[in-house]
Design a protein around this motif. Structure first.
Motif, PDB file in Angstrom:
ATOM      1  N   ARG A 183       0.828  -1.213   0.000  1.00 28.26           N
ATOM      2  CA  ARG A 183       0.000   0.000   0.000  1.00 28.26           C
ATOM      3  C   ARG A 183       0.860   1.259   0.000  1.00 28.26           C
ATOM      4  O   ARG A 183       0.572   2.217  -0.698  1.00 28.26           O
ATOM      5  CB  ARG A 183      -0.918   0.013   1.227  1.00 28.26           C
ATOM      6  N   HIS A 205      -7.366   7.826   3.039  1.00 28.26           N
ATOM      7  CA  HIS A 205      -7.050   6.717   2.140  1.00 28.26           C
ATOM      8  C   HIS A 205      -7.043   7.167   0.682  1.00 28.26           C
ATOM      9  O   HIS A 205      -6.988   6.368  -0.223  1.00 28.26           O
ATOM     10  CB  HIS A 205      -8.040   5.558   2.347  1.00 28.26           C
ATOM     11  N   GLY A 229      -8.300   2.370  -3.718  1.00 29.70           N
ATOM     12  CA  GLY A 229      -7.274   3.088  -4.473  1.00 29.70           C
ATOM     13  C   GLY A 229      -6.157   2.164  -4.979  1.00 29.70           C
ATOM     14  O   GLY A 229      -5.793   2.225  -6.153  1.00 29.70           O
ATOM     15  N   PRO A 230      -5.621   1.286  -4.124  1.00 33.43           N
ATOM     16  CA  PRO A 230      -4.532   0.412  -4.601  1.00 33.43           C
ATOM     17  C   PRO A 230      -5.031  -0.687  -5.553  1.00 33.43           C
ATOM     18  O   PRO A 230      -4.233  -1.503  -6.020  1.00 33.43           O
ATOM     19  CB  PRO A 230      -3.980  -0.209  -3.316  1.00 33.43           C
ATOM     20  N   GLN A 279     -21.135  -4.907  -1.945  1.00 30.84           N
ATOM     21  CA  GLN A 279     -19.849  -4.986  -2.638  1.00 30.84           C
ATOM     22  C   GLN A 279     -19.553  -6.451  -2.937  1.00 30.84           C
ATOM     23  O   GLN A 279     -19.822  -7.318  -2.118  1.00 30.84           O
ATOM     24  CB  GLN A 279     -18.745  -4.390  -1.755  1.00 30.84           C
ATOM     25  N   LYS A 297     -17.245  -8.787   8.918  1.00 31.90           N
ATOM     26  CA  LYS A 297     -16.289  -7.808   9.454  1.00 31.90           C
ATOM     27  C   LYS A 297     -16.928  -7.153  10.661  1.00 31.90           C
ATOM     28  O   LYS A 297     -18.003  -6.572  10.490  1.00 31.90           O
ATOM     29  CB  LYS A 297     -15.983  -6.751   8.406  1.00 31.90           C
ATOM     30  N   VAL A 343     -13.078  -6.213   4.687  1.00 32.20           N
ATOM     31  CA  VAL A 343     -13.681  -6.471   3.378  1.00 32.20           C
ATOM     32  C   VAL A 343     -12.587  -6.916   2.417  1.00 32.20           C
ATOM     33  O   VAL A 343     -12.659  -7.969   1.790  1.00 32.20           O
ATOM     34  CB  VAL A 343     -14.383  -5.216   2.826  1.00 32.20           C
ATOM     35  N   GLU A 344     -11.546  -6.114   2.305  1.00 31.34           N
ATOM     36  CA  GLU A 344     -10.428  -6.434   1.418  1.00 31.34           C
ATOM     37  C   GLU A 344      -9.499  -7.416   2.117  1.00 31.34           C
ATOM     38  O   GLU A 344      -9.530  -7.554   3.334  1.00 31.34           O
ATOM     39  CB  GLU A 344      -9.667  -5.146   1.049  1.00 31.34           C
TER      40      GLU A 344
HETATM   41  P1  XMP Z   1     -11.860  -2.829   4.625  1.00 31.35           P
HETATM   42  O1  XMP Z   1     -10.978  -3.768   3.850  1.00 31.35           O
HETATM   43  O2  XMP Z   1     -11.075  -1.804   5.382  1.00 31.35           O
HETATM   44  O3  XMP Z   1     -12.675  -2.029   3.523  1.00 31.35           O
HETATM   45  O4  XMP Z   1     -12.851  -3.549   5.469  1.00 31.35           O
HETATM   46  C1  XMP Z   1     -13.782  -1.190   3.802  1.00 31.35           C
HETATM   47  C2  XMP Z   1     -14.176  -0.489   2.511  1.00 31.35           C
HETATM   48  O5  XMP Z   1     -13.140   0.410   2.094  1.00 31.35           O
HETATM   49  C3  XMP Z   1     -12.659   0.052   0.807  1.00 31.35           C
HETATM   50  N1  XMP Z   1     -11.203   0.242   0.835  1.00 31.35           N
HETATM   51  C4  XMP Z   1     -10.566   1.283   0.279  1.00 31.35           C
HETATM   52  N2  XMP Z   1     -11.026   2.344  -0.427  1.00 31.35           N
HETATM   53  N3  XMP Z   1      -8.796   3.133  -0.714  1.00 31.35           N
HETATM   54  C5  XMP Z   1     -10.141   3.259  -0.921  1.00 31.35           C
HETATM   55  O6  XMP Z   1     -10.536   4.230  -1.583  1.00 31.35           O
HETATM   56  C6  XMP Z   1      -8.262   2.102  -0.006  1.00 31.35           C
HETATM   57  O7  XMP Z   1      -7.049   2.007   0.171  1.00 31.35           O
HETATM   58  C7  XMP Z   1      -9.197   1.129   0.513  1.00 31.35           C
HETATM   59  N4  XMP Z   1      -9.039  -0.023   1.232  1.00 31.35           N
HETATM   60  C8  XMP Z   1     -10.293  -0.533   1.433  1.00 31.35           C
HETATM   61  C9  XMP Z   1     -13.067  -1.390   0.613  1.00 31.35           C
HETATM   62  O8  XMP Z   1     -13.181  -1.735  -0.763  1.00 31.35           O
HETATM   63  C10 XMP Z   1     -14.380  -1.435   1.340  1.00 31.35           C
HETATM   64  O9  XMP Z   1     -15.422  -0.924   0.544  1.00 31.35           O
END
Ligand code: XMP
Length: 520
Positions: free
Chosen positions: A302, A352, A400-401, A441, A512, A517-518
Motif C-alpha cells: 500500500r 485513504h 485506491g490500490p 460490494q 467484518k 472487506v479487502e
Molecule cells: P476494509 O478492507 O477496510 O474495507 O474492510 C472497507 C471499505 O473500504 C474500501 N477500501 C478502500 N477504499 N482506498 C479506498 O478508496 C483504499 O485504500 C481502501 N481499502 C479498502 C473497501 O473496498 C471497502 O469498501
C-alpha cells in the motif's frame, strides 16, 4: 462561513451533541428537499445566526445534562425566534436550559414502543394517529417540562415522550424520529420542517450544481485545474461537474497503475473523452509493477503504491507545462469525509485517498472541492444529472490500490490477469440480479494458495480464487451475503472452465469484524 456551504436554499442546522445519528438526521432533512448542515452543539449563536437557518434540530447524545462536561448549548438560541426540535438528549437539554427538570429513569428504556398522543392539536403530530410506534433509547427523561411547555405524548415508561411550546416554536421528542423504527418519524420531521419552520422544499441537485458552478468560477477565474481521476464515483462526478463549470480549463489525470479491473481503464476513458476537459491517461503499470516486484507485505504494498501515485501525478502535472504549483487541485471530497475529519475546519484530504500529500508537496494554488457538501446518494444524483453512465454512478467501492489488495502475496502480471478474468465473471453473474438483490460490494480475490486438481486426464496444480460478497450500510461492519448456492455453483463452474490457472473456487463467509472487506 466556508464558501462551499453558501446556498441559495433555506437551511436547517443540525446541532450535534455526540449522537450517532447526526448524519442520518441531516440526510432525512435533505430527503425532504430541505438543505441541512451539521454544526457542533457549542457553536456560538452569532455563527448560527449567520446561516439564517429556518430551523434547528438538536441531536441525541450519550450524556446526561447533569454530567460533568456534558455538551451544552447557549440558551440564547431559544430566543432567536427560530424553531428548534430537540431529539432525545436534545430534548433534555432544551428542558434543562429552560428551567425544567430532567430525571434518571429507574431502568433505561431501549427499543420500539408505543407512544400515546395526549393532545389533538400539536403541529408536530398533525395528521397522525393517537398511537405512535417509536424507537426509544434513553436513561434520563423530562420529569417536569419548563414553564410554558405542555406534554404532548407519553409511553408506559416515560411520562413525557414529547413536549412543546408551540408559541415559541420549541419542540422536543424523547424518541428518535430519524430511524425507520419510528414508523411515522418521517411525517413528524415533515411536520416540523414544513408545518413549523415553513420550509419550501427548495433543495435539489440542479440548484446545487448551479451554485457550485458559480462558486468554482469565482474561485478559479481563468486559472487551470488538475484532478486526479480514479474512476470512483466521487472523482468521476467531480470531473463531470468541473467540465461543465469550467469548460476547457480542467485536466483530468487518470493514472492507470496496472491494477484496475477488466476493461476499467477503457470504460473510464470512454466516459470522459467527449467532455469539455483535457483527459490524460497515463499507463504507469510498468512503473508500479516494477516497484512492487518481490513485495509481499500488505502495508508495504500500500505504501509503495501511494508514494508512486504521488510521484506519477507530480510528473504528469509538471509535464502539462509550467509550474504545477500555479494550478488548482480538484478533489472529490464529500460531506461524510468532512464530518469524519472534524466538521469542516480544514481542507482535509481523505486519509485513504490516492493523492494524499499532493497539495503540501506541490504547493497548488488552491483546492477545489465542489462535492464537499454532499452525501454519497446525492453525489450519485448529481452524476445522473450530469449524464454520467450508470456503471460509473452506481459503481461499488473500489480501493485506491486496486487489485493489489486482492492478490495475496507477490503481485505479478500473470496473477493480475487471472484475477481480472475471474472477477469479471463474478461481476457479470451478480450484475444479472435486480439492483436491489445485489450485495453492497462483491469481488474476487486471488489467494496465494495453489492446490492439486484434475483436468481431463491430467493433474493440475493451480490457484484457488476466493469470492467475496458483503452487505453493509457503512462498510465499518459488514455481513457476508448468503448468495444462492446455484449462483455460486455457476460462477465456480465458469471460472474453472474459462480462466486458465484456476482449479478451485472458495466462498468467503466471514463478517467484518473479524475479517476486513479487502484481503490486504
Ligand atoms: P476494509 O478492507 O477496510 O474495507 O474492510 C472497507 C471499505 O473500504 C474500501 N477500501 C478502500 N477504499 N482506498 C479506498 O478508496 C483504499 O485504500 C481502501 N481499502 C479498502 C473497501 O473496498 C471497502 O469498501
Amino acid at each position: 462561513m466556508e464558501q462551499q456551504w453558501q446556498t441559495e436554499q433555506q437551511t436547517v442546522l443540525v446541532l450535534d451533541f455526540g449522537g450517532q445519528y447526526k448524519e442520518l438526521i441531516a440526510r432525512r432533512v435533505r430527503e425532504q428537499h430541505v438543505h441541512s448542515f451539521i454544526l457542533p452543539g457549542d457553536t456560538p449563536v452569532e455563527q448560527i445566526r449567520a446561516f439564517s437557518p429556518i430551523g434547528i434540530i438538536f441531536t441525541g447524545g450519550p450524556s446526561s445534562v447533569y454530567g460533568e462536561g456534558s455538551p451544552d448549548v447557549d440558551a440564547e438560541i431559544f430566543r432567536l425566534g427560530i424553531p428548534v426540535l430537540g431529539i432525545c438528549y436534545g430534548m433534555q437539554l432544551m428542558c434543562h436550559k429552560l428551567g425544567g427538570v430532567v430525571t434518571q429513569c429507574d431502568v433505561s428504556e431501549y427499543g420500539v414502543t408505543e407512544a400515546e398522543l395526549l393532545v389533538e392539536d400539536s403541529p408536530l403530530f398533525a395528521g397522525l394517529e393517537k398511537e405512535q410506534t417509536v424507537l426509544m433509547s434513553h436513561t434520563d427523561y423530562v420529569s417536569r417540562p419548563p414553564e410554558g411547555f405542555r406534554v404532548t405524548s407519553r409511553t408506559d415508561h416515560c411520562p413525557a415522550s414529547s413536549f412543546e411550546n408551540a408559541e415559541q416554536k420549541l419542540y422536543g421528542v424523547q424518541f428518535h424520529p430519524e430511524v425507520i423504527h419510528s414508523v411515522h418519524g418521517k411525517e413528524i420531521l415533515r411536520n416540523f420542517l414544513f408545518g413549523v419552520c415553513g420550509a419550501k422544499g427548495d433543495y435539489d441537485m440542479q440548484g446545487y450544481i448551479r451554485k457550485q458552478t458559480e462558486l468554482v468560477r469565482e474561485q478559479v477565474g481563468d486559472g487551470r485545474v488538475i484532478l486526479g481521476l480514479s474512476g470512483g464515483v466521487d472523482s468521476s462526478v467531480c470531473a463531470a461537474l468541473l467540465a461543465r463549470a469550467l469548460p476547457g480549463q480542467v485536466t483530468c489525470i487518470f493514472v492507470d497503475h496496472g491494477m484496475m479491473r477488466k476493461d476499467e481503464g477503457d470504460e473510464i476513458e470512454q466516459a470522459f473523452k467527449d467532455r469539455d476537459l483535457h483527459f490524460v491517461r497515463v499507463d504507469a503499470s510498468e512503473r508500479f509493477l516494477s516497484k512492487l516486484e518481490g513485495v509481499t507485505e500488505p502495508e508495504r504494498k500500500r505504501k509503495i503504491i501511494g508514494a508512486e501515485f504521488v510521484a506519477v501525478f507530480r510528473d504528469e502535472a509538471e509535464k502539462l507545462g509550467g509550474e504545477a504549483g500555479g494550478q488548482f487541485l480538484a478533489q472529490g471530497t464529500i460531506y461524510p469525509d468532512v464530518i469524519e475529519s472534524g466538521g469542516g475546519k480544514a481542507a482535509t484530504i481523505k486519509s485513504h485517498h490516492n493523492v494524499g500529500g499532493l497539495p503540501e508537496e506541490i504547493g497548488f494554488k488552491g483546492i477545489v472541492e465542489p462535492l464537499r457538501g454532499l452525501f454519497k446518494d446525492e453525489v450519485r444524483a448529481v452524476g445522473r444529472e450530469l449524464e454520467l453512465p450508470d456503471y460509473l454512478v452506481d459503481r461499488q467501492p473500489f480501493p485506491g490500490p486496486g487489485l493489489a489488495v486482492r492478490v495475496i502475496g507477490e503481485i505479478t502480471r500473470e496473477k493480475l490477469e487471472i484475477l481480472r478474468n475471474a472477477d469479471a465473471i463474478l461481476r457479470e453473474e451478480i450484475g444479472r440480479l435486480a439492483p436491489e438483490h445485489r450485495p453492497s460490494q462483491y469481488f474476487a480475490a486471488l489467494t496465494n494458495m495453489r492446490a492439486v486438481g484434475v483436468m481431463g486426464d491430467g493433474r493440475t496444480y493451480d490457484y484457488a480464487v476466493a469470492l467475496r460478497a458483503v452487505d453493509t450500510d457503512d462498510f465499518m461492519t459488514v455481513k457476508f451475503t448468503p448468495l444462492p448456492i446455484e449462483l455460486l455453483a455457476k460462477i465456480s463452474r465458469r471460472i474453472t472452465n474459462e480462466v486458465a490457472g484456476v482449479n478451485r473456487v472458495l466462498y468467503d463467509i466471514s463478517d467484518k469484524p473479524p475479517a476486513t472487506v479487502e484481503y490486504e
